[in-house]
Design an enzyme around this catalytic site. Structure first.
Site, PDB file in Angstrom:
ATOM      1  N   GLY A  72      -2.598 -12.049   1.858  1.00 16.95           N
ATOM      2  CA  GLY A  72      -1.260 -11.799   2.358  1.00 16.95           C
ATOM      3  C   GLY A  72      -1.030 -10.314   2.565  1.00 16.95           C
ATOM      4  N   TYR A  75      -1.168  -3.992   6.889  1.00 16.67           N
ATOM      5  CA  TYR A  75      -2.274  -3.038   6.836  1.00 16.67           C
ATOM      6  C   TYR A  75      -2.261  -2.260   5.526  1.00 16.67           C
ATOM      7  CZ  TYR A  75      -3.545  -3.604  11.741  1.00 16.67           C
ATOM      8  OH  TYR A  75      -3.980  -4.118  12.944  1.00 16.67           O
ATOM      9  N   THR A  76      -3.449  -2.027   4.996  1.00 18.00           N
ATOM     10  CA  THR A  76      -3.578  -1.127   3.866  1.00 18.00           C
ATOM     11  C   THR A  76      -4.867  -0.347   4.001  1.00 18.00           C
ATOM     12  OG1 THR A  76      -3.328  -0.927   1.460  1.00 18.00           O
ATOM     13  CG2 THR A  76      -4.776  -2.677   2.265  1.00 18.00           C
ATOM     14  N   GLY A 153      -2.098  -7.702  -2.772  1.00 16.95           N
ATOM     15  CA  GLY A 153      -2.268  -8.734  -1.751  1.00 16.95           C
ATOM     16  C   GLY A 153      -3.292  -9.739  -2.222  1.00 16.95           C
ATOM     17  N   CYS A 182       1.392  -1.212   4.678  1.00 20.46           N
ATOM     18  CA  CYS A 182       2.126  -2.446   4.365  1.00 20.46           C
ATOM     19  C   CYS A 182       3.344  -2.639   5.259  1.00 20.46           C
ATOM     20  CB  CYS A 182       2.530  -2.482   2.895  1.00 20.46           C
ATOM     21  SG  CYS A 182       1.106  -2.377   1.778  1.00 20.46           S
TER      22      CYS A 182
END
Length: 228
Positions: A72, A75-76, A153, A182
């Site tokens: 879940g 972007y990170t 996530g 995020c």
């Protein structure tokens, strides 16, 4: 099979191979053929796109490799100086409720940061763990500035979690400039060293291990092996 197996993966772990190994381990946990596990990893610089990632949030797609993943979130960034914690636990042993499980992950991070006198906080409208920054200018609307110090996530398959969290010890914070972390604009990103704390990766690993049991005391025995 009742104990959780901890492993520190030394060096810069290649992303795709590590995720494949993690998925295989999660499947073995679900089948009852392997114990639950926590892996402590450090990756080379890269971006990951979760299931809610928006293309507009990838500001510099050529900067680092970009990996689409099933966890879940949006972007990170992962890279040197960041501790990635892959958490493979069977939810049937840990309360069964996914939201409560995510809250436990946040509480685990917050308690770990507390060992270094850092006050981490969760937010109902923002995923991850945040640190208030009264030393920085407020946002244009007057909202006090907060910086993200840990991302969370996860994904579930057959009631077993995988992926997990990432805590910033001393990453190159400018590497976050290639994404909207995020999907949250305005607030920034920080690390333990950025906050003025000379914390090492080994220090963080010790604190994570010390706080784990309080956050994840099993509420049920291990599920029986499939077909057993």
């Amino acid at each position: 099979m009742d104990s959780v197996q901890w492993q520190i993966i030394e060096g810069r772990a290649p992303y795709r191979a590590t995720v494949a190994a993690m998925e295989a381990r999660a499947a073995a946990i679900a089948a009852g053929t392997a114990p639950e596990a926590v892996w402590l990893v450090e990756h080379p610089p890269l971006y990951t796109a979760g299931t809610s990632a928006r293309s507009a949030d990838l500001r510099d797609p050529a900067r680092f490799e970009v990996h689409s993943v099933g966890r879940g979130g949006q972007y990170t960034y992962h890279g040197p100086g960041q501790r990635v914690v892959y958490v493979m636990l069977h939810l049937d042993r840990h309360g069964r409720d996914l939201r409560r499980f995510v809250a436990r992950l946040e509480a685990w991070v917050i308690a770990t940061l507390g060992r270094f006198n850092v006050v981490g906080e969760s937010r109902a409208d923002r995923v991850g763990v945040w640190v208030r920054r009264p030393d920085k200018p407020a946002l244009p609307d007057g909202t006090p500035r907060e910086d993200k110090i840990a991302a969370i996530g996860i994904r579930l398959r057959r009631r077993v979690s995988f992926h997990g969290l990432a805590i910033n010890v001393e990453p190159e914070l400018s590497h976050y400039d290639g994404i909207v972390p995020c999907g949250i604009a305005g607030h920034g990103v920080t690390s333990l060293v950025d906050l003025g704390l000379p914390v090492t990766m080994a220090d963080l690993d010790t604190a994570l291990r010390a706080e784990f049991e309080a956050a994840f005391v099993p509420t049920a025995p291990a599920p029986a092996p499939a077909g057993g």
